[in-house]
Write a protein that holds these residues in place. Structure first.
Motif, PDB file in Angstrom:
ATOM      1  N   PRO A 278      44.119  35.294  48.702  1.00  0.00           N
ATOM      2  CA  PRO A 278      44.370  35.631  47.298  1.00  0.00           C
ATOM      3  C   PRO A 278      45.499  36.639  47.108  1.00  0.00           C
ATOM      4  O   PRO A 278      46.288  36.527  46.172  1.00  0.00           O
ATOM      5  CB  PRO A 278      43.019  36.182  46.819  1.00  0.00           C
ATOM      6  CG  PRO A 278      42.011  35.466  47.673  1.00  0.00           C
ATOM      7  CD  PRO A 278      42.664  35.329  49.013  1.00  0.00           C
TER       8      PRO A 278
ATOM      9  N   HIS B  34      28.278  39.767  48.434  1.00  0.00           N
ATOM     10  CA  HIS B  34      28.306  39.216  47.071  1.00  0.00           C
ATOM     11  C   HIS B  34      29.573  38.377  46.918  1.00  0.00           C
ATOM     12  O   HIS B  34      30.616  38.878  46.504  1.00  0.00           O
ATOM     13  CB  HIS B  34      28.266  40.358  46.064  1.00  0.00           C
ATOM     14  CG  HIS B  34      27.504  40.021  44.827  1.00  0.00           C
ATOM     15  ND1 HIS B  34      27.167  40.947  43.888  1.00  0.00           N
ATOM     16  CD2 HIS B  34      27.000  38.841  44.383  1.00  0.00           C
ATOM     17  CE1 HIS B  34      26.494  40.355  42.918  1.00  0.00           C
ATOM     18  NE2 HIS B  34      26.384  39.081  43.202  1.00  0.00           N
TER      19      HIS B  34
ATOM     20  N   SER C  57      30.839  32.670  50.207  1.00  0.00           N
ATOM     21  CA  SER C  57      31.310  31.303  50.508  1.00  0.00           C
ATOM     22  C   SER C  57      32.796  31.237  50.853  1.00  0.00           C
ATOM     23  O   SER C  57      33.274  30.215  51.323  1.00  0.00           O
ATOM     24  CB  SER C  57      31.029  30.397  49.311  1.00  0.00           C
ATOM     25  OG  SER C  57      31.491  31.020  48.119  1.00  0.00           O
TER      26      SER C  57
ATOM     27  N   VAL D 268      36.611  35.953  53.148  1.00  0.00           N
ATOM     28  CA  VAL D 268      36.070  37.268  53.524  1.00  0.00           C
ATOM     29  C   VAL D 268      34.540  37.203  53.632  1.00  0.00           C
ATOM     30  O   VAL D 268      33.943  37.799  54.538  1.00  0.00           O
ATOM     31  CB  VAL D 268      36.470  38.346  52.488  1.00  0.00           C
ATOM     32  CG1 VAL D 268      35.910  39.700  52.890  1.00  0.00           C
ATOM     33  CG2 VAL D 268      37.985  38.426  52.338  1.00  0.00           C
TER      34      VAL D 268
ATOM     35  N   LEU E  83      33.746  40.545  43.685  1.00  0.00           N
ATOM     36  CA  LEU E  83      34.188  40.467  42.290  1.00  0.00           C
ATOM     37  C   LEU E  83      33.544  41.598  41.479  1.00  0.00           C
ATOM     38  O   LEU E  83      32.658  41.387  40.648  1.00  0.00           O
ATOM     39  CB  LEU E  83      33.835  39.084  41.701  1.00  0.00           C
ATOM     40  CG  LEU E  83      34.585  38.681  40.427  1.00  0.00           C
ATOM     41  CD1 LEU E  83      36.095  38.830  40.576  1.00  0.00           C
ATOM     42  CD2 LEU E  83      34.245  37.262  40.016  1.00  0.00           C
TER      43      LEU E  83
ATOM     44  N   VAL F 208      41.157  48.740  50.750  1.00  0.00           N
ATOM     45  CA  VAL F 208      42.291  47.820  50.858  1.00  0.00           C
ATOM     46  C   VAL F 208      42.697  47.805  52.327  1.00  0.00           C
ATOM     47  O   VAL F 208      42.997  48.859  52.904  1.00  0.00           O
ATOM     48  CB  VAL F 208      43.478  48.249  49.960  1.00  0.00           C
ATOM     49  CG1 VAL F 208      44.709  47.419  50.291  1.00  0.00           C
ATOM     50  CG2 VAL F 208      43.136  48.055  48.497  1.00  0.00           C
ATOM     51  N   LEU F 209      42.683  46.633  52.915  1.00  0.00           N
ATOM     52  CA  LEU F 209      42.952  46.507  54.352  1.00  0.00           C
ATOM     53  C   LEU F 209      44.295  47.118  54.736  1.00  0.00           C
ATOM     54  O   LEU F 209      44.446  47.710  55.798  1.00  0.00           O
ATOM     55  CB  LEU F 209      42.907  45.023  54.748  1.00  0.00           C
ATOM     56  CG  LEU F 209      43.107  44.703  56.222  1.00  0.00           C
ATOM     57  CD1 LEU F 209      42.055  45.372  57.096  1.00  0.00           C
ATOM     58  CD2 LEU F 209      43.123  43.201  56.450  1.00  0.00           C
TER      59      LEU F 209
HETATM   60  P1  NAP Z   1      38.123  33.234  48.412  1.00  0.00           P
HETATM   61  O1  NAP Z   1      38.097  32.572  49.747  1.00  0.00           O
HETATM   62  O2  NAP Z   1      38.840  32.601  47.285  1.00  0.00           O
HETATM   63  O3  NAP Z   1      36.605  33.497  47.969  1.00  0.00           O
HETATM   64  C1  NAP Z   1      36.262  34.066  46.727  1.00  0.00           C
HETATM   65  C2  NAP Z   1      34.787  34.423  46.771  1.00  0.00           C
HETATM   66  O4  NAP Z   1      34.420  35.090  45.561  1.00  0.00           O
HETATM   67  C3  NAP Z   1      33.919  33.161  46.884  1.00  0.00           C
HETATM   68  O5  NAP Z   1      32.848  33.411  47.767  1.00  0.00           O
HETATM   69  C4  NAP Z   1      33.437  33.008  45.469  1.00  0.00           C
HETATM   70  O6  NAP Z   1      32.234  32.242  45.365  1.00  0.00           O
HETATM   71  C5  NAP Z   1      33.200  34.459  45.115  1.00  0.00           C
HETATM   72  N1  NAP Z   1      32.886  34.665  43.712  1.00  0.00           N
HETATM   73  C6  NAP Z   1      33.273  33.940  42.626  1.00  0.00           C
HETATM   74  N2  NAP Z   1      32.618  34.380  41.518  1.00  0.00           N
HETATM   75  C7  NAP Z   1      31.803  35.390  41.929  1.00  0.00           C
HETATM   76  C8  NAP Z   1      30.857  36.228  41.274  1.00  0.00           C
HETATM   77  N3  NAP Z   1      30.617  36.147  39.954  1.00  0.00           N
HETATM   78  N4  NAP Z   1      30.195  37.135  42.011  1.00  0.00           N
HETATM   79  C9  NAP Z   1      30.411  37.252  43.349  1.00  0.00           C
HETATM   80  N5  NAP Z   1      31.285  36.493  44.030  1.00  0.00           N
HETATM   81  C10 NAP Z   1      31.966  35.577  43.317  1.00  0.00           C
HETATM   82  O7  NAP Z   1      38.721  34.712  48.546  1.00  0.00           O
HETATM   83  P2  NAP Z   1      38.585  35.756  49.755  1.00  0.00           P
HETATM   84  O8  NAP Z   1      39.744  35.632  50.626  1.00  0.00           O
HETATM   85  O9  NAP Z   1      37.216  35.630  50.327  1.00  0.00           O
HETATM   86  O10 NAP Z   1      38.716  37.134  48.950  1.00  0.00           O
HETATM   87  C11 NAP Z   1      37.669  37.556  48.091  1.00  0.00           C
HETATM   88  C12 NAP Z   1      38.181  38.706  47.212  1.00  0.00           C
HETATM   89  O11 NAP Z   1      38.477  39.819  48.037  1.00  0.00           O
HETATM   90  C13 NAP Z   1      39.483  38.372  46.453  1.00  0.00           C
HETATM   91  O12 NAP Z   1      39.444  39.010  45.206  1.00  0.00           O
HETATM   92  C14 NAP Z   1      40.554  38.995  47.320  1.00  0.00           C
HETATM   93  O13 NAP Z   1      41.706  39.350  46.591  1.00  0.00           O
HETATM   94  C15 NAP Z   1      39.830  40.210  47.841  1.00  0.00           C
HETATM   95  N6  NAP Z   1      40.320  40.677  49.141  1.00  0.00           N
HETATM   96  C16 NAP Z   1      40.529  42.003  49.244  1.00  0.00           C
HETATM   97  C17 NAP Z   1      40.940  42.534  50.436  1.00  0.00           C
HETATM   98  C18 NAP Z   1      41.107  44.015  50.556  1.00  0.00           C
HETATM   99  O14 NAP Z   1      41.778  44.487  51.476  1.00  0.00           O
HETATM  100  N7  NAP Z   1      40.491  44.781  49.650  1.00  0.00           N
HETATM  101  C19 NAP Z   1      41.207  41.704  51.532  1.00  0.00           C
HETATM  102  C20 NAP Z   1      40.964  40.342  51.393  1.00  0.00           C
HETATM  103  C21 NAP Z   1      40.513  39.839  50.180  1.00  0.00           C
HETATM  104  P3  NAP Z   1      32.185  30.745  44.695  1.00  0.00           P
HETATM  105  O15 NAP Z   1      33.562  30.176  44.714  1.00  0.00           O
HETATM  106  O16 NAP Z   1      31.216  30.032  45.590  1.00  0.00           O
HETATM  107  O17 NAP Z   1      31.668  30.968  43.312  1.00  0.00           O
END
Ligand code: NAP
Length: 320
Positions: free
Chosen positions: A41, A147, A150, A153, A217, A262-263
């Motif tokens: 993302p 939370h 799927s 992360v 989220l 943030v990584l």
């Molecule tokens: P991803 O593969 O697109 O997965 C998104 C996840 O969020 C899915 O499990 C999705 O579930 C879930 N989600 C959707 N609606 C939700 C809700 N209402 N409550 C809880 N979860 C919900 O993305 P990702 O790579 O795993 O990244 C996830 C998030 O972390 C993104 O916002 C990304 O920007 C962030 N992130 C941050 C860092 C950091 O360093 N802080 C690093 C990596 C990623 P469903 O699709 O099954 O609904």
């Protein structure tokens, strides 16, 4: 070589495939012949121009890749030409046939782990590890709610927490996402779109609450997360897409901690430690990235549309 290039920030369609000169390694650098590149993302936030980190234009997106070391610069000692590797960050961008990296950004990929899987390690597993251990300091026996279990992360977090002997609760928004989280080690799963899923989770813990929440989220969930936290519980905000209202009293009465993460803030030595642990997990197969979808490099724009949709199922990777 072919590479995706961004000449102006904007919609996914600003990404175009172009011919660019091959990168050459300086001292301490290497060039990787890329087989697969992970789509995260954050790549879309950067491309949009709305993220604090703005690369100089034009640039090639992408941080995660896997492939073979093709060339090494002076002083590179840990890796050799021909090694199978994955990256955790690059200098020149990973959506390309070749990518230039610092030696510290490159890690060995065990032979049983495919290049597509290797491209799904850097950001997702790095973020999950840092959230679980460096920020939440989770320990075996604790109850961890992933939370959003799927996606990239979330699956990483479920595998890490399960392997360490934590009690893992995962959420997803679809049946297949819930099944995937279970298969990857979640002991209990809940649909995060169900209006009462937080109360159900609280009931599951006999109203004690969960020790750690890894939140994908926060915009939607942070206020409610606080209400299902055990005493001294910790919430790590991994993902958030806007603002949210919370009741600080819910945090006060539990001595709760809300942690950001943030990584990219991790130091080089922290990254080394993270990838030493991840390498061991890949080697002993407790960690195994799930590839939900593969697209060819020239479909990077479609990949950026898809990664921002719901219905996640593991990792989306570009095959080069
Ligand atoms: P991803 O593969 O697109 O997965 C998104 C996840 O969020 C899915 O499990 C999705 O579930 C879930 N989600 C959707 N609606 C939700 C809700 N209402 N409550 C809880 N979860 C919900 O993305 P990702 O790579 O795993 O990244 C996830 C998030 O972390 C993104 O916002 C990304 O920007 C962030 N992130 C941050 C860092 C950091 O360093 N802080 C690093 C990596 C990623 P469903 O699709 O099954 O609904």
């Amino acid at each position: 070589m072919k590479a995706i290039r961004v000449h102006e920030f904007g919609d996914p369609e600003v990404m175009k495939i172009e011919n660019v000169p091959d990168p050459k390694p300086d001292a301490g650098q290497l060039v990787i012949h890329v087989s697969a590149s992970g789509v995260n993302p954050v790549d879309t936030y950067i491309r949009s121009g709305l993220y604090p980190l703005k690369p100089e234009l034009p640039y090639t997106p992408g941080m995660d890749a896997a492939g073979i070391v093709e060339a090494i610069g002076k002083g590179v000692s840990r890796l050799n030409i021909g090694d199978r590797v994955y990256t955790a960050g690059t200098i020149s961008g990973s959506y390309a046939e070749k990518t230039l990296c610092r030696e510290s950004q490159v890690h060995h990929l065990p032979k049983d782990v495919s290049f597509a899987q290797g491209a799904g390690v850097g950001v997702p597993y790095g973020a999950a590890y840092r959230a679980l251990y460096h920020r939440a300091h989770a320990v075996p026996g604790e109850v961890v709610l992933v939370h959003g279990a799927s996606g990239g992360v979330g699956i990483a977090a479920v595998q890490l927490a399960h392997a360490a002997g934590m009690h893992v609760i995962g959420t997803a928004g679809t049946e297949k996402g819930l099944r995937l989280a279970t298969e990857q080690g979640a002991h209990h799963v809940f649909d995060h779109h169900a209006y009462d899923h937080m109360e159900e989770i609280l009931r599951l813990t006999n109203n004690r609450g969960v020790d750690v929440i890894l939140e994908m989220l926060a915009t939607v969930n942070l206020g409610k997360d606080l209400k299902i936290l055990a005493p001294c519980g910790r919430i790590v905000i991994i993902g958030s897409r806007g603002t949210v209202e919370i009741d600080p009293r819910e945090a006060m009465r539990r001595d709760a901690t809300i942690l950001g993460m943030v990584l990219m803030n991790a130091s080089e030595s922290e990254m080394y430690s993270i990838h030493s642990a991840l390498g061991a997990g890949l080697e002993n197969r407790t960690l195994s990235p799930v590839i939900g979808r593969e697209l060819p490099l020239h479909e990077a724009a479609s990949a950026h549309h898809e990664i921002m949709e719901t219905n996640a199922f593991g990792k989306l990777v570009l095959i080069i």
